[in-house]
Design an enzyme around this catalytic site. Structure first.
Site, short mmCIF file in Angstrom:
data_model
loop_
_atom_site.label_atom_id
_atom_site.label_comp_id
_atom_site.label_asym_id
_atom_site.label_seq_id
_atom_site.Cartn_x
_atom_site.Cartn_y
_atom_site.Cartn_z
N PHE A 85 -0.96 5.60 1.12
CA PHE A 85 -1.54 4.71 0.18
C PHE A 85 -1.18 3.38 0.26
O PHE A 85 -1.58 2.37 -0.27
CB PHE A 85 -1.82 5.35 -1.26
CG PHE A 85 -2.43 4.63 -2.25
CD1 PHE A 85 -3.88 4.33 -2.27
CD2 PHE A 85 -1.75 4.35 -3.31
CE1 PHE A 85 -4.52 3.73 -3.04
CE2 PHE A 85 -2.54 3.55 -4.26
CZ PHE A 85 -3.95 3.30 -4.32
N TYR A 86 0.09 3.39 0.04
CA TYR A 86 1.07 2.15 -0.20
C TYR A 86 0.41 0.94 0.99
O TYR A 86 0.59 1.24 2.11
CB TYR A 86 2.41 2.18 -0.14
CG TYR A 86 2.95 3.18 -1.13
CD1 TYR A 86 2.30 3.72 -2.05
CD2 TYR A 86 4.11 3.88 -0.87
CE1 TYR A 86 2.75 4.65 -3.30
CE2 TYR A 86 4.63 4.67 -2.02
CZ TYR A 86 3.87 5.01 -2.91
OH TYR A 86 4.73 5.74 -3.79
N SER A 87 0.01 -0.13 0.36
CA SER A 87 -0.41 -1.33 1.02
C SER A 87 -1.61 -0.58 1.97
O SER A 87 -1.72 -1.30 3.18
CB SER A 87 0.76 -1.99 1.96
OG SER A 87 1.27 -2.69 0.89
#
Length: 345
Positions: free
Chosen positions: A58-60
């Site tokens: 999910f991060y970036s």
């Protein structure tokens, strides 16, 4: 650096874990560091003995996994690292591009391994509890991921204790791979996990890794960062009198010791014997050094009371309780902190 086994597993991790939500692509959030900005922070953590790296697809929107692992390949040996990544939140289009269905579990692990350019992840984690997918479907899929060699272990994050109990029960009944790690939010301003989840993890032999030890910057007494000016979650989670009172107490303890408030807040977390590892999402090397110093900072009984006296119950912070905080009132100061007024507002 200090190292510990994660729960009852044989896996040894550094007591500081590098959190990487702030690394990836600025097109995702304005406070994200790109690869060149991330490399000095990652290198400093590795140089100081960190072997535990926390990621999530999910991060970036996937760029975080790519950026961090590009740096790790340059600076470290893969077999010396413990890399975890998480799945669950959607990062693309399509009705199945999220959640914990068997389809998405397999799609997500393939996507993460491709972006990370590695054959396996050490701990593959559920980012939350998916209420729409049968837990049997999810855990069998994760067991298959482990049996395929694409993950060494599995873990979980951010859920109710009864939900985690269901997961462990299903794994035990079917002989499937069992989670070795629970990643949860725990700091002096948010302690609800002490009531059930943390004792349950101790009873079940599950390691506890802690994120947000500074309550998203509140306990470092710095709310002026780009993240806290643009991220509404900080306001939602910690904009109450009790949280601010905790921050003032942390500042009072820090003033008495002549150290920064972040070090005190992190020392409070690391002083809890239940904590296997604490995530550090540093924006620079000096912020990481604060966490290193916290490893060697032992708070006394009066300092711990001063930090803890303001805490009163609140609604659990997770995906299902947004906007449901309850009013909270602190307890009076005692000992040498009675009558002491911090200069921090």
């Amino acid at each position: 650096m200090q190292y510990t086994r994660l729960g009852r597993s044989g896996l040894k991790v550094s007591r500081l874990c590098l959190g990487t939500m702030n690394m990836g692509s600025k097109s995702w959030k304005p406070w994200i560091f790109d690869e060149s900005e991330s490399e000095p922070i990652i290198g400093h953590a590795l140089d100081n003995g960190v072997n535990f790296i926390d990621l999530a697809d999910f991060y970036s929107a996937g760029a975080g996994e790519e950026v961090v692992c590009n740096v790790l390949r340059k600076l470290a040996k893969r077999d010396e690292l413990v890399i975890t990544t998480k799945l669950g939140y959607p990062i693309g289009g399509g009705v199945n591009n999220g959640g914990h269905s068997r389809k998405h579990v397999f799609d997500a692990i393939e996507g993460s391994l491709s972006r990370m350019n590695t054959d396996y992840v050490d701990i593959y984690m559920l980012h939350y509890f998916d209420t729409e997918t049968p837990i049997e479907e999810t855990m069998q899929a994760l067991d298959d991921v482990v049996r395929s060699g694409k993950a060494r272990y599995i873990g979980v994050s951010t859920m109710y204790t009864w939900q985690f109990a269901r997961i462990l029960s299903v794994c035990e009944q079917n002989g499937w791979a069992r989670p070795i790690n629970m990643q949860l939010q725990w700091n002096a301003a948010y302690r609800e996990e002490e009531r059930e989840m943390i004792p349950f993890c101790m009873d079940q032999g599950v390691g506890v890794s802690v994120f947000s030890p500074l309550a998203r910057g509140l306990l470092s007494c710095d709310m002026t960062s780009i993240r806290n000016q643009t991220d509404f979650f900080t306001h939602e989670m910690y904009n109450d009198a009790s949280s601010r009172a905790v921050a003032r107490s942390v500042a009072s303890v820090a003033e008495g010791r002549g150290i920064n408030a972040a070090q005190v807040a992190q020392a409070w977390v690391l002083g809890k014997t239940e904590v296997s590892s604490m995530l550090v999402g540093a924006d620079n090397q000096s912020q990481f050094d604060s966490a290193l110093a916290a490893l060697e900072t032992e708070l006394d009984a009066e300092e711990i009371y001063e930090i803890e006296r303001n805490y009163t119950p609140c609604d659990v912070i997770n995906d299902y309780t947004a906007g449901k905080r309850i009013p909270r009132d602190p307890r009076p100061a005692q000992g040498r902190f009675a009558g002491m007024q911090s200069s921090v507002a």
